[in-house]
Design a protein around this motif. Structure first.
Motif, short mmCIF file in Angstrom:
data_model
loop_
_atom_site.label_atom_id
_atom_site.label_comp_id
_atom_site.label_asym_id
_atom_site.label_seq_id
_atom_site.Cartn_x
_atom_site.Cartn_y
_atom_site.Cartn_z
N ILE A 284 76.32 58.54 26.42
CA ILE A 284 77.54 57.82 26.79
C ILE A 284 78.00 56.93 25.65
CG2 ILE A 284 78.52 56.09 28.36
CD1 ILE A 284 76.59 57.14 30.52
N GLU A 285 77.07 56.16 25.09
CA GLU A 285 77.43 55.15 24.10
C GLU A 285 77.73 55.78 22.75
OE1 GLU A 285 74.37 52.19 24.23
OE2 GLU A 285 75.06 51.40 26.17
N ARG A 286 77.28 57.01 22.50
CA ARG A 286 77.62 57.69 21.26
C ARG A 286 79.12 57.95 21.18
NH1 ARG A 286 74.40 61.68 21.63
NH2 ARG A 286 72.66 60.73 20.51
N LYS A 287 79.75 58.02 22.32
CA LYS A 287 81.20 58.21 22.37
C LYS A 287 81.94 56.88 22.27
CE LYS A 287 81.06 62.41 25.21
NZ LYS A 287 81.76 63.29 24.24
N GLY A 288 81.18 55.79 22.10
CA GLY A 288 81.80 54.47 22.00
C GLY A 288 82.28 53.93 23.34
N ARG A 289 81.66 54.41 24.42
CA ARG A 289 82.08 53.99 25.75
C ARG A 289 80.89 53.49 26.55
NH1 ARG A 289 86.31 58.13 28.38
NH2 ARG A 289 86.85 56.20 29.43
N ARG A 290 81.23 52.90 27.72
CA ARG A 290 80.21 52.47 28.67
C ARG A 290 80.50 53.14 30.00
NH1 ARG A 290 80.63 46.40 29.41
NH2 ARG A 290 82.81 47.02 29.64
N LEU A 291 79.56 53.09 30.89
CA LEU A 291 79.77 53.71 32.19
C LEU A 291 80.93 53.05 32.93
CD1 LEU A 291 78.52 56.01 33.81
CD2 LEU A 291 77.06 54.34 34.96
#
Length: 303
Positions: A284-291
């Motif tokens: 998830i965080e590799r995309k620069g996002r959070r849940l």
């Protein structure tokens, strides 16, 4: 090469696997020749880092590096991690990403139905990580999983309940045999930890195996449901479904790799790949996002 594998699965500081064993550190393969002198077993490290050995006449020859797989791990009582470059293949977030990516670009006739089964413990880990309720975590996580290419998101609670029911049935059967004079039918030992099962198999063998329950763990029970019941519902072969499980323990990767849970008829495993909550967080965080960045979705149902 190591960067292709999940961080937790590289060689350092694992405390979640079966207890480490020095016996597993086998960087090279030495061919034993009957009648050869002890001198032929002398090993040295060359300038380029390769391993060499001396034969009977003192000549040097290159040694083949040992490849240790998940199945090899189950053949010993130690752990596959060591100071050598032992890597676990086909059980990582990168393998999941590869399967999802290939599935999006392949021809329709080769496309697989992508399923992921989530354990309650892993969902709770994600909820704690992002300070969300279990319900909100489930909804947002479902959205995320659909966005990366999963067709169906399932919960392993049903397989946990089935596993408990089957365990109760087995105990009743064993108790009836015990009451009729078969004193070898009890006690009955149960455990869904692959590390414990491996320890029992490799350390105690025939002494303890007759007492271990025959019921599959919830993970493998879910694998049977997905690759058999769901496949028949969707008019698919088991090999046309790619099944991922999200589990709380890395040892579950070892369990899924056991030959017991591979169908030779369809060349398909009940569980194709196992990942953990920490690996999903990396995805998830590799995309620069959070849940929290994903909208809520209703939970999938496959009635």
């Amino acid at each position: 090469m190591a960067s292709m594998f999940s961080g937790p699965l590289t060689l350092t500081d694992l405390d979640d696997f079966i207890a480490p064993s020095q016996e597993c550190i086998k960087p090279v393969k030495v061919e034993r020749v009957p009648g050869a002198s002890k001198k032929s077993g002398v090993i040295k490290i060359d300038d380029d880092g390769a391993y060499s050995a001396l034969n009977d006449v003192g000549e040097s020859y290159k040694l083949e590096k040992v490849s240790i797989t998940l199945n090899d791990c189950l053949a010993c009582s130690g752990c596959i991690t060591s100071a050598e470059s032992v890597l676990i293949t086909q059980q990582s977030q990168h393998e999941v990403n590869r399967a999802l990516s290939e599935n999006k670009t392949c021809d329709i006739e080769n496309r697989k139905f992508m399923v992921i089964s989530i354990s309650p413990q892993s969902r709770a880990s994600l909820a704690a990580k992002y300070s969300l309720s279990i319900e909100e975590t489930a909804g947002r996580f479902t959205t995320y999983l659909h966005s990366i290419g999963f067709d169906l998101v399932l919960d392993t609670t049903v397989s946990r309940e089935l596993s408990l029911l089957e365990t109760c049935k087995e105990f009743i059967t064993r108790k009836e045999k015990y009451d009729k004079g078969d004193k070898s039918s009890l006690p009955m030992l149960t455990g869904i930890c692959p590390g414990w099962v491996c320890y029992a198999e490799k350390s105690h063998g025939e002494y303890i195996l007759p007492y271990i329950s025959n019921v599959k763990s919830p993970q493998q029970m879910m694998g049977s449901i997905v690759k058999n019941f769901l496949a028949s519902q969707k008019s698919l072969l088991p090999s046309q479904i790619y099944h991922v499980t999200l589990m709380p323990c890395y040892d579950k990767k070892l369990e899924a790799s056991r030959p017991d849970f591979h169908s030779k008829e369809f060349d398909s495993r009940d569980v194709d790949c196992v990942i953990t909550a920490s690996e999903v967080i990396e995805m998830i965080e590799r995309k620069g996002r959070r849940l929290l960045d994903y909208e809520m979705s209703p939970l999938d149902r496959n009635d």
